[in-house]
Design a protein around this motif. Structure first.
Motif, PDB file in Angstrom:
ATOM      1  N   ASP A  64       1.071  -0.879  -0.067  1.00  0.00           N
ATOM      2  CA  ASP A  64      -0.294   0.540  -0.082  1.00  0.00           C
ATOM      3  C   ASP A  64       0.917   1.632   0.142  1.00  0.00           C
ATOM      4  OD1 ASP A  64      -2.501  -1.787  -0.104  1.00  0.00           O
ATOM      5  OD2 ASP A  64      -2.559  -1.702   2.091  1.00  0.00           O
ATOM      6  N   ALA A  65       2.067   1.123   0.165  1.00  0.00           N
ATOM      7  CA  ALA A  65       3.207   2.255   0.130  1.00  0.00           C
ATOM      8  C   ALA A  65       4.278   2.046  -0.539  1.00  0.00           C
ATOM      9  CB  ALA A  65       3.744   2.399   1.995  1.00  0.00           C
ATOM     10  N   ILE A  66       4.775   1.558  -1.533  1.00  0.00           N
ATOM     11  CA  ILE A  66       5.421   0.717  -1.667  1.00  0.00           C
ATOM     12  C   ILE A  66       4.886  -0.522  -3.420  1.00  0.00           C
ATOM     13  CG2 ILE A  66       8.092   0.284  -2.568  1.00  0.00           C
ATOM     14  CD1 ILE A  66       8.694   1.682   0.650  1.00  0.00           C
ATOM     15  N   ASP A  67       4.655   0.349  -4.419  1.00  0.00           N
ATOM     16  CA  ASP A  67       4.996  -0.647  -5.709  1.00  0.00           C
ATOM     17  C   ASP A  67       6.300  -0.424  -5.977  1.00  0.00           C
ATOM     18  OD1 ASP A  67       3.415  -1.523  -7.452  1.00  0.00           O
ATOM     19  OD2 ASP A  67       2.744  -0.147  -8.455  1.00  0.00           O
ATOM     20  N   LEU A  68       6.573  -2.247  -5.763  1.00  0.00           N
ATOM     21  CA  LEU A  68       7.823  -2.611  -6.119  1.00  0.00           C
ATOM     22  C   LEU A  68       7.491  -3.170  -7.789  1.00  0.00           C
ATOM     23  CD1 LEU A  68      10.829  -2.987  -5.489  1.00  0.00           C
ATOM     24  CD2 LEU A  68      10.023  -5.311  -4.155  1.00  0.00           C
ATOM     25  N   ARG A  69       7.535  -2.749  -8.326  1.00  0.00           N
ATOM     26  CA  ARG A  69       7.576  -3.300  -9.591  1.00  0.00           C
ATOM     27  C   ARG A  69       8.700  -3.654 -10.633  1.00  0.00           C
ATOM     28  NH1 ARG A  69       4.577   1.728 -12.940  1.00  0.00           N
ATOM     29  NH2 ARG A  69       3.044   2.125 -11.066  1.00  0.00           N
ATOM     30  N   GLU A  70      10.088  -4.174  -9.677  1.00  0.00           N
ATOM     31  CA  GLU A  70      11.058  -4.295 -10.725  1.00  0.00           C
ATOM     32  C   GLU A  70      12.426  -4.843  -9.592  1.00  0.00           C
ATOM     33  OE1 GLU A  70      13.975  -4.498 -14.433  1.00  0.00           O
ATOM     34  OE2 GLU A  70      12.275  -2.652 -14.380  1.00  0.00           O
ATOM     35  N   VAL A  71      12.751  -5.460 -10.038  1.00  0.00           N
ATOM     36  CA  VAL A  71      14.122  -6.456  -8.772  1.00  0.00           C
ATOM     37  C   VAL A  71      15.519  -5.899  -9.939  1.00  0.00           C
ATOM     38  CG1 VAL A  71      15.544  -7.768  -7.576  1.00  0.00           C
ATOM     39  CG2 VAL A  71      13.380  -7.316  -6.924  1.00  0.00           C
ATOM     40  N   GLY A  93      10.602   1.008  -8.656  1.00  0.00           N
ATOM     41  CA  GLY A  93       8.695   0.764  -8.244  1.00  0.00           C
ATOM     42  C   GLY A  93       8.118   2.438  -8.098  1.00  0.00           C
ATOM     43  N   ARG A  94       7.513   2.572  -7.858  1.00  0.00           N
ATOM     44  CA  ARG A  94       6.638   4.003  -7.317  1.00  0.00           C
ATOM     45  C   ARG A  94       5.774   3.928  -5.691  1.00  0.00           C
ATOM     46  NH1 ARG A  94       7.673   6.988 -11.203  1.00  0.00           N
ATOM     47  NH2 ARG A  94       6.783   5.988 -13.085  1.00  0.00           N
ATOM     48  N   ILE A  95       6.334   5.012  -5.705  1.00  0.00           N
ATOM     49  CA  ILE A  95       5.629   5.281  -3.656  1.00  0.00           C
ATOM     50  C   ILE A  95       4.165   5.572  -4.353  1.00  0.00           C
ATOM     51  CG2 ILE A  95       4.979   7.056  -1.757  1.00  0.00           C
ATOM     52  CD1 ILE A  95       8.271   5.533  -2.511  1.00  0.00           C
ATOM     53  N   VAL A  96       3.088   4.970  -3.318  1.00  0.00           N
ATOM     54  CA  VAL A  96       2.063   4.923  -4.258  1.00  0.00           C
ATOM     55  C   VAL A  96       1.413   6.487  -3.992  1.00  0.00           C
ATOM     56  CG1 VAL A  96       0.019   4.009  -2.770  1.00  0.00           C
ATOM     57  CG2 VAL A  96       1.681   2.888  -3.605  1.00  0.00           C
ATOM     58  N   ALA A  97       1.786   6.845  -2.768  1.00  0.00           N
ATOM     59  CA  ALA A  97       0.881   7.410  -2.213  1.00  0.00           C
ATOM     60  C   ALA A  97       0.838   9.590  -3.083  1.00  0.00           C
ATOM     61  CB  ALA A  97       1.249   8.755  -0.848  1.00  0.00           C
ATOM     62  N   THR A  98       2.360   9.513  -3.398  1.00  0.00           N
ATOM     63  CA  THR A  98       2.386  10.108  -4.349  1.00  0.00           C
ATOM     64  C   THR A  98       2.736  10.193  -6.072  1.00  0.00           C
ATOM     65  OG1 THR A  98       5.348  10.122  -4.011  1.00  0.00           O
ATOM     66  CG2 THR A  98       4.123  11.948  -2.666  1.00  0.00           C
ATOM     67  N   GLY A  99       2.742   8.956  -6.412  1.00  0.00           N
ATOM     68  CA  GLY A  99       3.901   8.158  -8.071  1.00  0.00           C
ATOM     69  C   GLY A  99       5.045   8.523  -8.001  1.00  0.00           C
ATOM     70  N   ALA A 100       5.784   8.694  -7.122  1.00  0.00           N
ATOM     71  CA  ALA A 100       7.220   9.436  -7.185  1.00  0.00           C
ATOM     72  C   ALA A 100       7.418   8.420  -7.710  1.00  0.00           C
ATOM     73  CB  ALA A 100       8.137  10.016  -6.172  1.00  0.00           C
ATOM     74  N   ASP A 135       5.455   9.443   3.042  1.00  0.00           N
ATOM     75  CA  ASP A 135       5.229   8.805   2.212  1.00  0.00           C
ATOM     76  C   ASP A 135       5.467   7.591   1.471  1.00  0.00           C
ATOM     77  OD1 ASP A 135       4.006  11.366   1.328  1.00  0.00           O
ATOM     78  OD2 ASP A 135       5.465  11.420   0.509  1.00  0.00           O
ATOM     79  N   ALA A 136       6.462   7.191   2.513  1.00  0.00           N
ATOM     80  CA  ALA A 136       7.245   5.468   2.244  1.00  0.00           C
ATOM     81  C   ALA A 136       6.534   4.312   3.490  1.00  0.00           C
ATOM     82  CB  ALA A 136       7.805   5.219   2.000  1.00  0.00           C
ATOM     83  N   VAL A 137       6.462   5.007   4.538  1.00  0.00           N
ATOM     84  CA  VAL A 137       5.855   4.274   5.933  1.00  0.00           C
ATOM     85  C   VAL A 137       4.755   2.822   5.360  1.00  0.00           C
ATOM     86  CG1 VAL A 137       5.303   4.567   8.354  1.00  0.00           C
ATOM     87  CG2 VAL A 137       6.990   6.047   7.555  1.00  0.00           C
ATOM     88  N   PHE A 138       4.931   2.559   6.055  1.00  0.00           N
ATOM     89  CA  PHE A 138       3.396   0.507   5.413  1.00  0.00           C
ATOM     90  C   PHE A 138       3.819   0.004   6.565  1.00  0.00           C
ATOM     91  CE2 PHE A 138       8.621   0.065   3.829  1.00  0.00           C
ATOM     92  CZ  PHE A 138       8.112  -1.368   4.491  1.00  0.00           C
ATOM     93  N   PHE A 139       4.176   0.635   7.695  1.00  0.00           N
ATOM     94  CA  PHE A 139       3.386  -0.207   8.527  1.00  0.00           C
ATOM     95  C   PHE A 139       3.290   1.075   9.924  1.00  0.00           C
ATOM     96  CE2 PHE A 139       8.046   1.837   9.085  1.00  0.00           C
ATOM     97  CZ  PHE A 139       8.053   2.745  10.124  1.00  0.00           C
ATOM     98  N   ASP A 140       2.523   0.367  11.195  1.00  0.00           N
ATOM     99  CA  ASP A 140       2.380   1.046  12.389  1.00  0.00           C
ATOM    100  C   ASP A 140       3.125   1.766  13.340  1.00  0.00           C
ATOM    101  OD1 ASP A 140       0.341   2.310  14.426  1.00  0.00           O
ATOM    102  OD2 ASP A 140      -0.891   0.230  14.828  1.00  0.00           O
ATOM    103  N   ALA A 141       3.807   2.799  12.802  1.00  0.00           N
ATOM    104  CA  ALA A 141       4.849   3.444  13.760  1.00  0.00           C
ATOM    105  C   ALA A 141       4.762   3.850  15.065  1.00  0.00           C
ATOM    106  CB  ALA A 141       5.102   4.771  13.246  1.00  0.00           C
TER     107      ALA A 141
END
Length: 142
Positions: A64-71, A93-100, A135-141
């Protein structure tokens, strides 16, 4: 490790599961007592996770935070210790929140026993995250 996968094969499988966004499948490759360490974790990110449940909770929101598309450029170095490998690769890949665009170099030292990951030291670089680290946080801090 008689019938179990070796560490290089298991690591390749784990990357495939991350690309498929199959966090449950990825977590199934981890031993109950596993230790994950992040030596360069910035403030607010855990530096260590103890146990499979902690790792699963940490990774649950990853897709939900990082759209990993390629290794890219995967190199796995086998060590004298037959249960440990060092892996180098770049996640794209892309940062989901921003599309960066997301492009992160990784170096991981991974130990496998009886076909499961028991120790994982991940030397990722938090400074390579584009834009705000939040923007890249994917865990409950909490």
């Amino acid at each position: 490790m008689s019938d179990a996968q070796g560490p290089a094969e298991l690591y390749r499988q784990s990357l495939g599961l991350l690309l498929d966004k199959d966090i449950d499948g990825w977590t199934a490759l981890i031993a109950d007592e596993a230790v994950f360490e992040f030596p360069y974790a910035p403030a607010g990110f855990p530096a260590r996770l103890d146990g499979k449940d902690a790792v699963a909770a940490y990774m649950r929101g990853y897709p939900d935070a990082i759209d990993l598309r390629e290794v890219v450029g995967l190199r796995i170095h086998e060590l004298r210790d037959p249960g440990t490998v060092v892996a180098e690769w770049r996640g794209v890949g892309r940062i989901v929140a921003t599309g960066a665009a997301y492009e992160m170099p990784y170096v991981a030292v991974v130990t496998v026993e009886d076909g499961l990951i028991t120790r994982y030291r991940d030397y990722w670089n938090p400074l390579a995250i584009p834009g705000s680290l939040s923007d890249a946080v994917f865990f409950d801090a909490a």
